[in-house]
Motif scaffolding. Structure first.
Motif, PDB file in Angstrom:
ATOM      1  N   GLN A  62       0.815  -1.218   0.000  1.00 13.87           N
ATOM      2  CA  GLN A  62       0.000   0.000   0.000  1.00 13.87           C
ATOM      3  C   GLN A  62       0.847   1.266   0.000  1.00 13.87           C
ATOM      4  OE1 GLN A  62      -2.521  -0.592   3.412  1.00 13.87           O
ATOM      5  NE2 GLN A  62      -3.714  -2.176   2.396  1.00 13.87           N
ATOM      6  N   HIS A  63       2.150   1.112   0.138  1.00 15.68           N
ATOM      7  CA  HIS A  63       3.039   2.270   0.187  1.00 15.68           C
ATOM      8  C   HIS A  63       3.097   2.967  -1.175  1.00 15.68           C
ATOM      9  CE1 HIS A  63       6.322   4.783   1.491  1.00 15.68           C
ATOM     10  NE2 HIS A  63       7.083   4.370   0.498  1.00 15.68           N
ATOM     11  N   ILE A  64       3.025   4.272  -1.145  1.00 15.95           N
ATOM     12  CA  ILE A  64       3.145   5.089  -2.355  1.00 15.95           C
ATOM     13  C   ILE A  64       4.191   6.164  -2.080  1.00 15.95           C
ATOM     14  CG2 ILE A  64       1.982   6.690  -3.928  1.00 15.95           C
ATOM     15  CD1 ILE A  64      -0.649   5.227  -3.255  1.00 15.95           C
ATOM     16  N   ALA A  65       5.137   6.318  -2.991  1.00 13.83           N
ATOM     17  CA  ALA A  65       6.155   7.365  -2.872  1.00 13.83           C
ATOM     18  C   ALA A  65       6.492   7.886  -4.258  1.00 13.83           C
ATOM     19  CB  ALA A  65       7.408   6.828  -2.188  1.00 13.83           C
ATOM     20  N   ASP A  66       6.596   9.183  -4.380  1.00 11.41           N
ATOM     21  CA  ASP A  66       6.884   9.839  -5.659  1.00 11.41           C
ATOM     22  C   ASP A  66       5.918   9.390  -6.757  1.00 11.41           C
ATOM     23  OD1 ASP A  66       8.990  11.328  -4.629  1.00 11.41           O
ATOM     24  OD2 ASP A  66      10.520   9.882  -5.239  1.00 11.41           O
ATOM     25  N   GLY A  67       4.678   9.072  -6.371  1.00  8.36           N
ATOM     26  CA  GLY A  67       3.658   8.656  -7.325  1.00  8.36           C
ATOM     27  C   GLY A  67       3.725   7.188  -7.713  1.00  8.36           C
ATOM     28  N   HIS A  68       4.662   6.428  -7.155  1.00  8.08           N
ATOM     29  CA  HIS A  68       4.804   5.005  -7.479  1.00  8.08           C
ATOM     30  C   HIS A  68       4.055   4.156  -6.452  1.00  8.08           C
ATOM     31  CE1 HIS A  68       7.765   5.822 -10.569  1.00  8.08           C
ATOM     32  NE2 HIS A  68       8.352   6.648  -9.721  1.00  8.08           N
ATOM     33  N   ALA A  69       3.233   3.243  -6.953  1.00  7.00           N
ATOM     34  CA  ALA A  69       2.445   2.368  -6.095  1.00  7.00           C
ATOM     35  C   ALA A  69       2.786   0.898  -6.338  1.00  7.00           C
ATOM     36  CB  ALA A  69       0.951   2.617  -6.334  1.00  7.00           C
ATOM     37  N   ASP A  70       4.022   0.621  -6.787  1.00  4.17           N
ATOM     38  CA  ASP A  70       4.421  -0.752  -7.108  1.00  4.17           C
ATOM     39  C   ASP A  70       5.426  -1.307  -6.089  1.00  4.17           C
ATOM     40  OD1 ASP A  70       6.436   0.984  -7.904  1.00  4.17           O
ATOM     41  OD2 ASP A  70       6.820  -0.023  -9.818  1.00  4.17           O
ATOM     42  N   PHE A  71       5.308  -0.874  -4.852  1.00  5.97           N
ATOM     43  CA  PHE A  71       6.197  -1.349  -3.788  1.00  5.97           C
ATOM     44  C   PHE A  71       5.739  -2.709  -3.289  1.00  5.97           C
ATOM     45  CE2 PHE A  71       7.133   3.123  -3.794  1.00  5.97           C
ATOM     46  CZ  PHE A  71       8.472   3.184  -3.450  1.00  5.97           C
ATOM     47  N   TYR A  72       6.672  -3.431  -2.701  1.00  6.76           N
ATOM     48  CA  TYR A  72       6.384  -4.753  -2.137  1.00  6.76           C
ATOM     49  C   TYR A  72       7.338  -5.041  -0.994  1.00  6.76           C
ATOM     50  CZ  TYR A  72      10.268  -6.176  -5.191  1.00  6.76           C
ATOM     51  OH  TYR A  72      11.492  -6.291  -5.813  1.00  6.76           O
ATOM     52  N   LEU A  73       7.058  -6.088  -0.249  1.00  9.08           N
ATOM     53  CA  LEU A  73       7.911  -6.531   0.849  1.00  9.08           C
ATOM     54  C   LEU A  73       9.043  -7.353   0.247  1.00  9.08           C
ATOM     55  CD1 LEU A  73       7.978  -6.392   3.981  1.00  9.08           C
ATOM     56  CD2 LEU A  73       6.744  -8.577   3.981  1.00  9.08           C
ATOM     57  N   PRO A  74      10.298  -6.936   0.448  1.00  8.32           N
ATOM     58  CA  PRO A  74      11.415  -7.609  -0.236  1.00  8.32           C
ATOM     59  C   PRO A  74      11.645  -9.039   0.237  1.00  8.32           C
ATOM     60  CG  PRO A  74      12.235  -6.073   1.405  1.00  8.32           C
ATOM     61  CD  PRO A  74      10.751  -5.871   1.336  1.00  8.32           C
ATOM     62  N   ALA A  75      12.139  -9.862  -0.659  1.00  8.08           N
ATOM     63  CA  ALA A  75      12.539 -11.230  -0.304  1.00  8.08           C
ATOM     64  C   ALA A  75      13.845 -11.164   0.491  1.00  8.08           C
ATOM     65  CB  ALA A  75      12.732 -12.066  -1.568  1.00  8.08           C
ATOM     66  N   ALA A  76      14.182 -12.266   1.142  1.00  7.14           N
ATOM     67  CA  ALA A  76      15.403 -12.326   1.955  1.00  7.14           C
ATOM     68  C   ALA A  76      16.635 -11.942   1.145  1.00  7.14           C
ATOM     69  CB  ALA A  76      15.552 -13.716   2.560  1.00  7.14           C
ATOM     70  N   ALA A  77      16.759 -12.441  -0.076  1.00 10.00           N
ATOM     71  CA  ALA A  77      17.937 -12.138  -0.905  1.00 10.00           C
ATOM     72  C   ALA A  77      17.963 -10.669  -1.327  1.00 10.00           C
ATOM     73  CB  ALA A  77      17.977 -13.042  -2.132  1.00 10.00           C
ATOM     74  N   GLU A  78      16.802 -10.073  -1.561  1.00 12.12           N
ATOM     75  CA  GLU A  78      16.756  -8.655  -1.932  1.00 12.12           C
ATOM     76  C   GLU A  78      17.216  -7.782  -0.760  1.00 12.12           C
ATOM     77  OE1 GLU A  78      13.274  -8.183  -5.213  1.00 12.12           O
ATOM     78  OE2 GLU A  78      12.640  -8.937  -3.243  1.00 12.12           O
ATOM     79  N   LEU A  79      16.777  -8.125   0.453  1.00 14.48           N
ATOM     80  CA  LEU A  79      17.241  -7.382   1.627  1.00 14.48           C
ATOM     81  C   LEU A  79      18.746  -7.529   1.804  1.00 14.48           C
ATOM     82  CD1 LEU A  79      14.697  -7.868   4.558  1.00 14.48           C
ATOM     83  CD2 LEU A  79      15.306  -5.764   3.376  1.00 14.48           C
ATOM     84  N   TYR A  80      19.238  -8.746   1.613  1.00 18.10           N
ATOM     85  CA  TYR A  80      20.666  -8.982   1.783  1.00 18.10           C
ATOM     86  C   TYR A  80      21.463  -8.223   0.715  1.00 18.10           C
ATOM     87  CZ  TYR A  80      25.004 -11.294   2.971  1.00 18.10           C
ATOM     88  OH  TYR A  80      26.288 -11.535   3.362  1.00 18.10           O
ATOM     89  N   GLU A  81      20.968  -8.204  -0.501  1.00 16.33           N
ATOM     90  CA  GLU A  81      21.630  -7.463  -1.578  1.00 16.33           C
ATOM     91  C   GLU A  81      21.668  -5.971  -1.233  1.00 16.33           C
ATOM     92  OE1 GLU A  81      23.844  -7.521  -4.898  1.00 16.33           O
ATOM     93  OE2 GLU A  81      22.761  -9.323  -4.274  1.00 16.33           O
ATOM     94  N   ALA A  82      20.573  -5.451  -0.686  1.00 22.77           N
ATOM     95  CA  ALA A  82      20.550  -4.047  -0.267  1.00 22.77           C
ATOM     96  C   ALA A  82      21.595  -3.806   0.818  1.00 22.77           C
ATOM     97  CB  ALA A  82      19.156  -3.665   0.231  1.00 22.77           C
ATOM     98  N   TRP A  83      21.704  -4.715   1.770  1.00 22.23           N
ATOM     99  CA  TRP A  83      22.707  -4.559   2.822  1.00 22.23           C
ATOM    100  C   TRP A  83      24.121  -4.618   2.240  1.00 22.23           C
ATOM    101  CZ3 TRP A  83      26.498  -7.928   4.659  1.00 22.23           C
ATOM    102  CH2 TRP A  83      27.205  -7.435   5.744  1.00 22.23           C
ATOM    103  N   LEU A  84      24.365  -5.555   1.323  1.00 24.41           N
ATOM    104  CA  LEU A  84      25.688  -5.650   0.706  1.00 24.41           C
ATOM    105  C   LEU A  84      26.068  -4.350   0.008  1.00 24.41           C
ATOM    106  CD1 LEU A  84      25.606  -9.189  -0.964  1.00 24.41           C
ATOM    107  CD2 LEU A  84      27.036  -8.478   0.965  1.00 24.41           C
ATOM    108  N   ASN A  85      25.111  -3.753  -0.671  1.00 20.87           N
ATOM    109  CA  ASN A  85      25.384  -2.541  -1.445  1.00 20.87           C
ATOM    110  C   ASN A  85      25.408  -1.276  -0.599  1.00 20.87           C
ATOM    111  OD1 ASN A  85      25.592  -3.962  -3.853  1.00 20.87           O
ATOM    112  ND2 ASN A  85      23.429  -3.733  -4.325  1.00 20.87           N
TER     113      ASN A  85
END
Length: 157
Positions: free
Chosen positions: A84-107
């Protein structure tokens, strides 16, 4: 390339894209690589329902997990909040998978964002979360209210 679609440096806000640029998630299992944008923390929510086994077991595809949780008709507060999150007009957000969170942490490196939910279920009682301080992946009880940071993806052009 369109200036709006030219990514900033990793860790910087991507103007007009709804959050911080968290880098590129590499291609896996036949899926294309994509840019990952991580939104602001939107609150603390339970993953729930505790003692219920869902089909949200992908470690790499949070978009599919979130869709599955929402379409199941169940009470999944973290997934619903992310979707349900909307930011900068974008409504395509989702809850990240474990690997996506880990990739974000790595970066992104060290961020004092605390323990953040993923959409990846571990068992009927637990789902994966990530402690952003050190990248430690935790097997957390679904009834716990942890931080939610929704993400969205952009194709690489």
């Amino acid at each position: 390339m369109n200036a709006q679609l030219t990514p900033p440096n990793i860790g910087e806000i991507w103007p007009g894209q709804g959050g911080i640029y968290a880098g590129i998630v590499p291609a896996r299992n036949g899926a294309e690589a994509y840019h990952l944008i991580i939104g602001e923390e939107i609150g603390r929510f339970a993953w729930d329902p505790h003692c219920d086994h869902s089909n949200a077991s992908s470690l790499i595809d949070g978009q599919a997990n979130t869709k599955d949780l929402i379409e199941s008709g169940g009470d999944y507060p973290a997934a619903h909040a992310a979707a349900q999150h909307i930011a900068d007009g974008h409504a395509d957000f989702y809850l990240p998978a474990a690997a996506e969170l880990y990739e974000a942490w790595l970066n992104l490196g060290y961020k004092d964002w605390g323990l953040v939910w993923s959409s990846s279920q571990r068992s009927a009682n637990n789902a994966f979360s990530l402690l952003f301080v050190d990248g430690y992946q935790v097997n957390s009880g679904k009834n716990l209210e942890l931080r939610v940071r929704p993400v969205r993806r952009l194709p690489i052009q």
